[in-house]
Design a protein around this motif. Structure first.
Motif, PDB file in Angstrom:
ATOM      1  N   PHE A   1       0.844  -1.184   0.000  1.00  0.00           N
ATOM      2  CA  PHE A   1       0.000   0.000   0.000  1.00  0.00           C
ATOM      3  C   PHE A   1       0.879   1.234   0.000  1.00  0.00           C
ATOM      4  CE2 PHE A   1      -2.684   3.254   2.008  1.00  0.00           C
ATOM      5  CZ  PHE A   1      -3.821   3.151   1.204  1.00  0.00           C
ATOM      6  N   MET A   2       0.713   2.070  -1.036  1.00  0.00           N
ATOM      7  CA  MET A   2       1.544   3.262  -1.181  1.00  0.00           C
ATOM      8  C   MET A   2       0.970   4.430  -0.398  1.00  0.00           C
ATOM      9  SD  MET A   2       4.156   2.658  -3.134  1.00  0.00           S
ATOM     10  CE  MET A   2       4.770   1.604  -4.452  1.00  0.00           C
ATOM     11  N   GLU A   3       1.851   5.163   0.284  1.00  0.00           N
ATOM     12  CA  GLU A   3       1.464   6.365   1.011  1.00  0.00           C
ATOM     13  C   GLU A   3       2.536   7.432   0.837  1.00  0.00           C
ATOM     14  OE1 GLU A   3      -0.030   5.600   5.178  1.00  0.00           O
ATOM     15  OE2 GLU A   3       0.774   3.612   4.709  1.00  0.00           O
ATOM     16  N   PHE A   4       2.154   8.676   1.109  1.00  0.00           N
ATOM     17  CA  PHE A   4       3.142   9.746   1.172  1.00  0.00           C
ATOM     18  C   PHE A   4       3.823   9.734   2.538  1.00  0.00           C
ATOM     19  CE2 PHE A   4       0.359  11.747  -2.119  1.00  0.00           C
ATOM     20  CZ  PHE A   4       1.331  11.887  -3.107  1.00  0.00           C
ATOM     21  N   HIS A   5       5.087  10.151   2.542  1.00  0.00           N
ATOM     22  CA  HIS A   5       5.845  10.242   3.783  1.00  0.00           C
ATOM     23  C   HIS A   5       5.294  11.389   4.625  1.00  0.00           C
ATOM     24  CE1 HIS A   5       9.294  10.321   6.484  1.00  0.00           C
ATOM     25  NE2 HIS A   5       9.726   9.190   5.923  1.00  0.00           N
ATOM     26  N   PRO A   6       5.246  11.233   5.945  1.00  0.00           N
ATOM     27  CA  PRO A   6       4.760  12.335   6.795  1.00  0.00           C
ATOM     28  C   PRO A   6       5.656  13.567   6.753  1.00  0.00           C
ATOM     29  CG  PRO A   6       5.631  10.524   8.134  1.00  0.00           C
ATOM     30  CD  PRO A   6       5.533  10.013   6.730  1.00  0.00           C
ATOM     31  N   ILE A   7       6.904  13.409   6.280  1.00  0.00           N
ATOM     32  CA  ILE A   7       7.791  14.555   6.095  1.00  0.00           C
ATOM     33  C   ILE A   7       7.567  15.102   4.688  1.00  0.00           C
ATOM     34  CG2 ILE A   7      10.184  15.352   6.042  1.00  0.00           C
ATOM     35  CD1 ILE A   7       9.216  14.490   8.812  1.00  0.00           C
ATOM     36  N   HIS A   8       7.222  16.386   4.574  1.00  0.00           N
ATOM     37  CA  HIS A   8       6.921  16.980   3.269  1.00  0.00           C
ATOM     38  C   HIS A   8       7.098  18.482   3.341  1.00  0.00           C
ATOM     39  CE1 HIS A   8       3.168  18.122   5.196  1.00  0.00           C
ATOM     40  NE2 HIS A   8       2.931  16.836   5.469  1.00  0.00           N
ATOM     41  N   GLY A   9       6.912  19.156   2.207  1.00  0.00           N
ATOM     42  CA  GLY A   9       7.049  20.603   2.160  1.00  0.00           C
ATOM     43  C   GLY A   9       6.045  21.313   3.050  1.00  0.00           C
ATOM     44  N   VAL A  10       6.389  22.526   3.488  1.00  0.00           N
ATOM     45  CA  VAL A  10       5.570  23.228   4.482  1.00  0.00           C
ATOM     46  C   VAL A  10       4.212  23.644   3.934  1.00  0.00           C
ATOM     47  CG1 VAL A  10       7.559  24.079   5.781  1.00  0.00           C
ATOM     48  CG2 VAL A  10       6.650  25.442   3.884  1.00  0.00           C
ATOM     49  N   ASN A  11       4.072  23.707   2.599  1.00  0.00           N
ATOM     50  CA  ASN A  11       2.787  24.101   2.019  1.00  0.00           C
ATOM     51  C   ASN A  11       1.905  22.918   1.647  1.00  0.00           C
ATOM     52  OD1 ASN A  11       3.236  26.823   2.258  1.00  0.00           O
ATOM     53  ND2 ASN A  11       4.092  27.058   0.204  1.00  0.00           N
ATOM     54  N   VAL A  12       2.300  21.707   2.059  1.00  0.00           N
ATOM     55  CA  VAL A  12       1.551  20.498   1.707  1.00  0.00           C
ATOM     56  C   VAL A  12       0.685  20.044   2.874  1.00  0.00           C
ATOM     57  CG1 VAL A  12       1.750  18.019   1.194  1.00  0.00           C
ATOM     58  CG2 VAL A  12       3.174  19.675  -0.021  1.00  0.00           C
TER      59      VAL A  12
END
Length: 292
Positions: free
Chosen positions: A17-28
């Protein structure tokens, strides 16, 4: 014998299952499932990563859900050998902030010209960076798939991916059957809403790989070659400028579902999509067959 050889050359890819990492750009902003990324303000600081490293041949596939007018530039995708969890600060831009470090490879998606071609001058490929004038560059062609239903899988080197999930399609309307020829050949622009774009890498020996970008079921070619695979590779998705929101599309690498097999059988025996309404099928199945 041919069948045995064919099976040996295909790599088995386990589903995850693919997910985005909880670390991301400040505007996301991520949704609760971690599969939908929205840039909530400005045009930058939209860099996201896959939660887990990719395996060879495993595609990180996203669909463009929302656009925002007034900005120049679009989605950017790629790979990085940086561990997102170890970043002190997420870079404002994937290009050049990530790529200039030499441990990330990112491709800028444009509306018309994404096909990567060999450059005899330097013996390699040109990596899309979204500079002004790139869309008019000589040698770039965004070739369309020949037909809509013919090939059930996309083959890249020794990787085999079911094509059904890879292709983004415009939402059918009341008179959309008039445009069926365009629909079959998938005329949806790469940067449009509902377009699907993925990134993966194929192994080149024990410690090297090539990065491929797939747009609506078509391989754009090796957009970066000789990527070191000593460190794990995470996917990079930069929700940049005119691209405001994307969601991850889960890809199943096993056998096609019964639903999918039924849809393919129906599609091969109809004149156009709207003819599905005349069939004695449950409404849910009709919508599924028309990709609604």
């Amino acid at each position: 014998m041919h069948k045995k050889l064919f099976n040996k050359t295909m790599e088995a890819i386990p589903d995850q299952f693919m997910e985005f990492h909880p670390i991301h750009g400040v505007n996301v902003s991520l949704d609760l499932s971690g599969t939908r990324a929205t840039r909530v303000e400005s045009f930058a600081n939209g860099v996201c990563f896959s939660k887990n490293p990719l395996k060879p041949g495993e595609i990180f596939l996203i669909e463009i859900e929302e656009k925002e007018v007034g900005w120049c530039g679009n989605l950017r995708v790629g790979l990085t050998s940086r561990d997102p969890g170890n970043l002190d600060v997420v870079p404002e831009y994937s290009i050049p902030d990530l790529t200039d470090s030499g441990d990330s490879w990112v491709f800028a998606i444009t509306r018309n010209h994404n096909k990567v071609v060999e450059d005899p001058g330097d013996g390699g490929q040109r990596l899309g960076r979204g500079e002004p004038g790139e869309e008019a560059a000589e040698g770039y062609h965004n070739l369309k798939p020949q037909t809509f239903f013919t090939d059930s899988h996309l083959y890249i080197d020794n990787v085999r991916i079911p094509r059904d999930k890879l292709v983004g399609r415009s939402r059918p309307g009341r008179y959309s059957h008039i445009l069926d020829d365009l629909y079959r050949t998938n005329a949806l622009p790469p940067t449009a809403r509902r377009s699907r774009i993925g990134v993966l890498y194929t192994q080149r020996g024990p410690d090297l790989a090539d990065m491929h970008v797939v747009i609506n079921g078509e391989d754009m070619g090796a957009s970066a070659k000789g990527i070191p695979t000593i460190q794990p590779l995470h996917a990079v998705v930069d929700v940049f400028a005119a691209t405001k929101c994307v969601r991850i599309v889960q890809v199943e690498y096993g056998f096609s579902s019964l639903q999918t097999l039924c849809r393919k059988a129906i599609q091969k025996n109809i004149v156009h999509r709207m003819a599905i309404d005349w069939l004695e099928l449950p409404e849910a199945m009709k919508h599924y067959c028309k990709y609604e």
